[in-house]
Design an enzyme around this catalytic site. Structure first.
Site, mmCIF file in Angstrom:
data_model
loop_
_atom_site.group_PDB
_atom_site.id
_atom_site.type_symbol
_atom_site.label_atom_id
_atom_site.label_comp_id
_atom_site.label_asym_id
_atom_site.label_seq_id
_atom_site.Cartn_x
_atom_site.Cartn_y
_atom_site.Cartn_z
ATOM 1 N N SER A 90 -1.167 0.914 3.228
ATOM 2 C CA SER A 90 -2.064 1.676 4.083
ATOM 3 C C SER A 90 -3.151 2.360 3.244
ATOM 4 C CB SER A 90 -1.270 2.682 4.917
ATOM 5 O OG SER A 90 -2.062 3.310 5.867
ATOM 6 N N ASP B 3 -8.521 2.336 7.513
ATOM 7 C CA ASP B 3 -7.768 2.355 6.267
ATOM 8 C C ASP B 3 -7.472 0.931 5.821
ATOM 9 O OD1 ASP B 3 -5.982 1.715 8.247
ATOM 10 O OD2 ASP B 3 -4.354 2.943 7.484
ATOM 11 N N ASP C 142 -5.011 -1.255 5.945
ATOM 12 C CA ASP C 142 -4.422 -2.279 6.815
ATOM 13 C C ASP C 142 -4.958 -2.235 8.241
ATOM 14 O OD1 ASP C 142 -2.938 0.167 7.220
ATOM 15 O OD2 ASP C 142 -1.383 -0.997 8.235
ATOM 16 N N ASP D 184 -5.084 0.080 10.725
ATOM 17 C CA ASP D 184 -4.423 0.677 11.892
ATOM 18 C C ASP D 184 -4.833 2.124 12.122
ATOM 19 O OD1 ASP D 184 -3.000 1.939 9.860
ATOM 20 O OD2 ASP D 184 -1.023 1.527 10.708
#
Length: 474
Positions: free
Chosen positions: A101, A242, A244, A246
């Site tokens: 993340s 961010d 990834d 999400d």
């Protein structure tokens, strides 16, 4: 092996995950799926990853472990976590997302998804127990990397179609939007989707080196960068996510980031939610900002998902969850723009970004005015990095130890009126300001969240809180 479950998934040092531990945990996930009746021999398990240098090797380890366990790994490449989760729900397949993340590149992680969605805390415990069994039987393992059928384009196209049906055609026409691409796996999808709705899009800051962007505590350097871009290109907003994809990041026309919980709130209003589930760290003004019921939880998507499940079990029909970082989850289906926007109970950055941009376009107002009109208390947050977890634990034990301890700690800040111990320690001061101390669940960091009536007062309170944390002697 220094791996542990945090607020969202397994986290640890990249050097650990690149080795046998990622193989062990993927094999443990397979064992968990078999034991819980969620998968059988030969079933597909999806694997995707972010752009960290370590992620391809970790993904290969996981696919090798899954194949050795008798499952069929499917390689979904570098796509956003919500795209992977959405594809998994369509195929009724479990999945793994290799990502750390927003945390630094020397760390990485694995997010686990059952065929019916993101795992919860009880699932984490079961996977951890399975990992102990796998380690005890490691003599039968062959630590070999693997690969899988490439279906990344199919997964991406499915998610693009979902987001291209959310708004009316031309909904963002006339807006000039910058996309801060850095190293997020959402970078090209953002350009595609926002262009689809008629906005003029300017890609910015693309990087082939991983950049950890924390949308909940945007660094001063990132803010200055975006403010310069906003002036240079005459932008109405800059959007990003961010690593990834999400957690969303949206700035106003000056390049100043909007609060993540405001983005989630606007998404809930856009969908017409009757119930909002959000952690205790989200703005206290949310309760009075819309016609819905609010349920507060601990920090972390598993707790928000559990809260959404409870809300539906209690009769709620239109459930939206979001975190202070802006990641927005849907716990029920919604009919939007004449189509069904199916439930996606995992954090998504695209829904809140599109909801905010479309609201600004519909009302023909600048995003700074849009944010101001909600009149939420001014909130701010930051973190102290490289703050040892043992030191965080000692601080929290001291603050919870007695009222006298808390009073002494708060002496330079103010007097406590009431406290909440849902997650960390949230203190409402006698003058109405709020300060919240909470160790990170993902990294050796200590976080501080504050609310006050003005930006100046919030900034002062935040700095005072960070100073007290910094100066604490265990």
């Amino acid at each position: 092996m220094s791996l542990k479950f945090g607020t969202s998934g397994l986290r640890g040092l990249s050097v650990d995950l690149k080795g046998e531990p990622s193989f062990v945990y993927a094999r443990a996930f397979a064992l968990y799926l078999f034991n819980s009746g969620l998968a059988k021999q030969g079933d597909k398990v999806l694997v995707a990853r972010d752009f960290r240098d370590s992620s391809p090797e970790v993904a290969a380890n996981c696919m090798g472990a899954l194949k050795q366990a008798g499952l069929e790994p499917v390689d979904c490449g570098t796509i956003p976590t919500p795209a992977l989760a959405h594809f998994g729900l369509k195929l009724n397949a479990a999945s793994l997302m290799i990502t750390g993340s927003h945390i630094p590149a020397d760390r990485n992680g694995i997010k686990f998804y059952r065929p019916d969605g993101e795992i919860g805390k009880t699932d984490e415990a079961a996977i951890g127990a399975a990992a102990e069994l796998v380690r005890a039987d490691r003599g039968t393992l062959k630590f070999l990397p693997g690969d899988g059928e490439d279906r990344g384009a199919e997964a991406a196209d499915l998610f693009l179609a979902r987001n291209k049906a959310l708004l009316k055609a031309g909904a963002l026409k006339g807006l000039k939007i910058g996309v801060y691409q850095h190293s997020t796996v959402a970078r090209d999808m953002f350009v595609d989707v926002i262009t689809h709705y008629g906005a003029e899009v300017t890609p910015l800051g693309r990087s082939e080196t991983f950049i950890p962007v924390d949308t909940e505590a945007v660094s001063p350097e990132s803010i200055r960068l975006m403010q310069n871009w906003a002036r240079e290109h005459g932008l109405d907003a800059i959007v990003s996510a961010d690593g990834d994809g999400d957690r969303p990041l949206v700035t106003d026309e000056t390049g100043t980031p909007l609060r993540g919980d405001l983005l989630g709130l606007i998404a809930a209003l856009f969908l017409g939610a009757d119930t909002v589930v959000t952690p205790v760290t989200s703005n206290s003004g949310i309760e009075t900002a819309g016609d819905y019921r609010v349920e507060r939880t601990r920090v972390g998507s598993p707790f928000v998902i559990a809260g959404m499940d409870e809300a539906r079990a209690g009769g709620a029909a239109a459930v939206v969850g979001f975190e202070a970082n802006g990641g927005t989850l849907t716990g029920s289906d919604f009919v939007v723009n004449g189509t069904t926007f199916t439930a996606l109970p995992t954090r998504d950055c695209f829904l809140p970004v599109l909801a905010v941009l479309s609201r600004a376009a519909d009302q023909k107002v600048a995003l700074s005015k849009l944010a101001k009109d909600f009149a939420l208390p001014v909130a701010a947050a930051d973190r102290l990095e490289n703050f040892a977890t043992e030191r965080s634990a000692a601080l929290m034990a001291y603050l919870r130890g007695s009222a006298q301890n808390l009073d002494r700690f708060l002496t330079p800040i103010g007097e406590a009126a009431e406290t909440s111990d849902i997650d960390g320690l949230r203190v409402t001061l006698k003058d109405g300001r709020i300060i919240h101390f909470r160790p990170s669940g993902n990294a050796p960091e200590m976080r501080c969240y504050v609310e006050a009536k003005t930006e100046e007062a919030a900034a002062e309170l935040l700095e005072a809180g960070l100073n007290e944390i910094r100066n604490f002697k265990a």
